[in-house]
Scaffold this motif. Structure first.
Motif, short mmCIF file in Angstrom:
data_model
loop_
_atom_site.label_atom_id
_atom_site.label_comp_id
_atom_site.label_asym_id
_atom_site.label_seq_id
_atom_site.Cartn_x
_atom_site.Cartn_y
_atom_site.Cartn_z
N UNK A 54 0.82 -1.21 0.00
CA UNK A 54 0.00 0.00 0.00
C UNK A 54 0.86 1.27 0.00
N UNK A 55 2.17 1.12 0.13
CA UNK A 55 3.07 2.26 0.09
C UNK A 55 3.30 2.95 1.42
N UNK A 56 2.92 2.31 2.52
CA UNK A 56 3.12 2.90 3.85
C UNK A 56 4.51 2.62 4.40
N UNK A 57 5.10 1.51 3.97
CA UNK A 57 6.38 1.07 4.51
C UNK A 57 7.33 0.64 3.40
N UNK A 70 9.22 3.78 7.67
CA UNK A 70 7.92 4.44 7.47
C UNK A 70 8.02 5.40 6.29
N UNK A 71 7.09 5.27 5.35
CA UNK A 71 7.03 6.16 4.19
C UNK A 71 5.91 7.20 4.31
N UNK A 72 4.86 6.87 5.06
CA UNK A 72 3.75 7.80 5.29
C UNK A 72 3.66 8.06 6.79
N UNK A 73 3.82 9.32 7.17
CA UNK A 73 3.85 9.66 8.59
C UNK A 73 2.46 9.53 9.22
#
Length: 132
Positions: A54-57, A70-73
């Motif tokens: 999902x692009x979060x990590x 972590x890609x999304x804070x």
């Protein structure tokens, strides 16, 4: 951005609350302790794979151990969820959402000060946009 399931949110919260990159076994330990779960390592690994997809990590391998960046804070995701809630429950207006959050809860002086500052900023930005 995609929404997270409640279980994915728990995994992300463990990561967001961490000071450094942590392993899947540490995430499992923290989630089980914090949320009363009984997740096995394979279960947490499945959630982590979903979060990577999902692009979060971002997953990083260090020898035999995987850590997660972590890609999304937490702030970015909170903003996304609040906008989604305002759109769904309050027709896109934040006033109704804030009123709903306030009902039945006492607001501290510090929170009131923060709200006043936010309103002042929004009014200043609206004034500047109207004068252009």
């Amino acid at each position: 951005m995609q929404s997270l399931t409640s279980k994915e949110t728990r995994v992300m919260k463990c990561l967001w609350d961490s000071e450094e990159k942590i392993t899947s076994s540490e995430i499992a330990r923290r989630a089980n302790e914090r949320y009363g779960s009984d997740w096995k390592l394979t279960t947490v690994s499945t959630f982590l794979t979903h979060l990577v997809n999902k692009g979060f990590l971002k997953m990083e391998r260090n020898g035999k151990v995987y850590t997660y960046e972590i890609l999304i804070s937490e702030e970015e995701y909170l903003q996304y969820e609040m906008e989604r809630m305002a759109d769904f429950w309050a027709g896109g207006t934040s006033g109704k959402l804030i009123a709903a959050l306030r009902r039945g809860k006492k607001i501290s002086d510090e929170d009131l000060k923060g709200l006043r500052e936010m309103i002042d900023e929004l009014e200043g930005a609206a004034h500047n946009n109207n004068s252009v």
